[in-house]
Design an enzyme around this catalytic site. Sequence first.
Site, PDB file in Angstrom:
ATOM      1  N   THR A  75       0.891  -1.145   0.000  1.00 37.42           N
ATOM      2  CA  THR A  75       0.000   0.000   0.000  1.00 37.42           C
ATOM      3  C   THR A  75       0.933   1.199   0.000  1.00 37.42           C
ATOM      4  O   THR A  75       2.087   1.063   0.383  1.00 37.42           O
ATOM      5  CB  THR A  75      -0.879  -0.005   1.274  1.00 37.42           C
ATOM      6  OG1 THR A  75      -1.712  -1.154   1.267  1.00 37.42           O
ATOM      7  CG2 THR A  75      -1.751   1.226   1.387  1.00 37.42           C
ATOM      8  N   ARG A  89     -13.757  -8.022  -1.888  1.00 46.90           N
ATOM      9  CA  ARG A  89     -12.995  -7.782  -0.670  1.00 46.90           C
ATOM     10  C   ARG A  89     -12.673  -6.297  -0.523  1.00 46.90           C
ATOM     11  O   ARG A  89     -12.338  -5.617  -1.483  1.00 46.90           O
ATOM     12  CB  ARG A  89     -11.716  -8.610  -0.711  1.00 46.90           C
ATOM     13  CG  ARG A  89     -10.841  -8.494   0.550  1.00 46.90           C
ATOM     14  CD  ARG A  89      -9.637  -7.616   0.309  1.00 46.90           C
ATOM     15  NE  ARG A  89      -8.750  -7.555   1.464  1.00 46.90           N
ATOM     16  CZ  ARG A  89      -7.687  -6.781   1.553  1.00 46.90           C
ATOM     17  NH1 ARG A  89      -7.357  -5.996   0.540  1.00 46.90           N
ATOM     18  NH2 ARG A  89      -6.946  -6.765   2.645  1.00 46.90           N
ATOM     19  N   SER A 108     -10.396  -3.356   1.454  1.00 48.62           N
ATOM     20  CA  SER A 108      -9.164  -3.152   2.218  1.00 48.62           C
ATOM     21  C   SER A 108      -9.390  -2.130   3.326  1.00 48.62           C
ATOM     22  O   SER A 108     -10.460  -1.540   3.445  1.00 48.62           O
ATOM     23  CB  SER A 108      -8.050  -2.665   1.292  1.00 48.62           C
ATOM     24  OG  SER A 108      -8.197  -1.279   1.051  1.00 48.62           O
ATOM     25  N   ASP A 109      -8.347  -1.897   4.099  1.00 48.66           N
ATOM     26  CA  ASP A 109      -8.409  -0.892   5.166  1.00 48.66           C
ATOM     27  C   ASP A 109      -8.158   0.526   4.660  1.00 48.66           C
ATOM     28  O   ASP A 109      -8.430   1.496   5.363  1.00 48.66           O
ATOM     29  CB  ASP A 109      -7.351  -1.200   6.227  1.00 48.66           C
ATOM     30  CG  ASP A 109      -5.945  -1.050   5.655  1.00 48.66           C
ATOM     31  OD1 ASP A 109      -5.251  -0.075   6.013  1.00 48.66           O
ATOM     32  OD2 ASP A 109      -5.538  -1.884   4.838  1.00 48.66           O
ATOM     33  N   THR A 123      -0.188   0.326   6.360  1.00 42.17           N
ATOM     34  CA  THR A 123      -0.010  -0.656   5.295  1.00 42.17           C
ATOM     35  C   THR A 123       0.097  -2.023   5.938  1.00 42.17           C
ATOM     36  O   THR A 123       0.380  -2.150   7.129  1.00 42.17           O
ATOM     37  CB  THR A 123       1.241  -0.349   4.456  1.00 42.17           C
ATOM     38  OG1 THR A 123       1.332  -1.293   3.387  1.00 42.17           O
ATOM     39  CG2 THR A 123       2.519  -0.421   5.285  1.00 42.17           C
ATOM     40  N   GLY A 124      -0.134  -3.071   5.141  1.00 42.89           N
ATOM     41  CA  GLY A 124      -0.072  -4.421   5.676  1.00 42.89           C
ATOM     42  C   GLY A 124      -1.287  -5.216   5.257  1.00 42.89           C
ATOM     43  O   GLY A 124      -1.864  -4.993   4.195  1.00 42.89           O
ATOM     44  N   GLY A 148      -4.973  -5.784   5.395  1.00 39.71           N
ATOM     45  CA  GLY A 148      -6.100  -4.913   5.735  1.00 39.71           C
ATOM     46  C   GLY A 148      -7.004  -5.470   6.808  1.00 39.71           C
ATOM     47  O   GLY A 148      -7.495  -4.733   7.674  1.00 39.71           O
TER      48      GLY A 148
END
Length: 280
Positions: free
Chosen positions: A154, A182, A184-185, A203-204, A206
């Site tokens: 991200t 889906r 993400s965050d 980042t990572g 989500g």
Amino acid sequence: MKIIIHGGFFSESDQSHEVKVAKQDSLKSIVKKAFDYLETHSAAETAVFAVTLLEDDELYNAGTGSQIQSDGKIRMSASLMNGETQKFSGVINIQNVKNPVEIAEFLTKEDDRVLGDQGAKNYATKNGFPDYSTETAQRRREFEEKSKNGGKGTVGCVAFDKRGKIAAATSTGGKGFELEGRISDSATVAGNFANKFCGVSCTGVGEDIVSNATAAKIVIRVTDGMSISEAFDKTFAELKEIDGFAGAIAIDHLGNIQHRDSHPTMVFASFDGQQFEVFE
């Protein structure tokens, strides 16, 4: 003035030394350009500018170079949180646009400020954002080989301007090969949040970031009187309890810069006008 950016995670097991050096050079160049831009622009404008540069660089999983999902399509998400106005805006699972973060910025003037999927694309088209394919040959090869190279990527930026205002922006091309639909965050307050006390971009994975409400927790804890370091300590301790995979960058209202990752290695760069810090 201070600025910090991230470009997702780097893993020595699935990316070469050449890619690592390329990302170090790229991040240092982008953070310097963004700092120069910050000289004459607000924190919010600069956060968008920096993330646009990151989206345009094929090294990162956002904008051009985004991951391909399990059905062969690319869906991207991005958001902007202006700590001064306390307005959050974003797009979720948008397709065929060059810079999702610019559409997130455009939405700040609307009453309905978070749009998803085809509605987000329709809004972008209506407001003059042209069709653009963000697929690259490398991502197509990875998809066809069922590779997950770089899948925790991200990009994001937190900016602190000369007026002491803070903003955060985040953009992602997803984790790659995810189920259709889906989310993400990156276009939620778990992954991107700011107020007058602190701004955070994550980042990572989500799902882990949302489960931990990472960005929002850090900002709220700083707002309630914790130091930024203490807020990171507590929030990442809670992330560890769920074996969460995440990284975060932040700046508080005192100009303190913070970055942390739960697993090696989040790629990032910061600049304060005198000193660079770039991931090793």
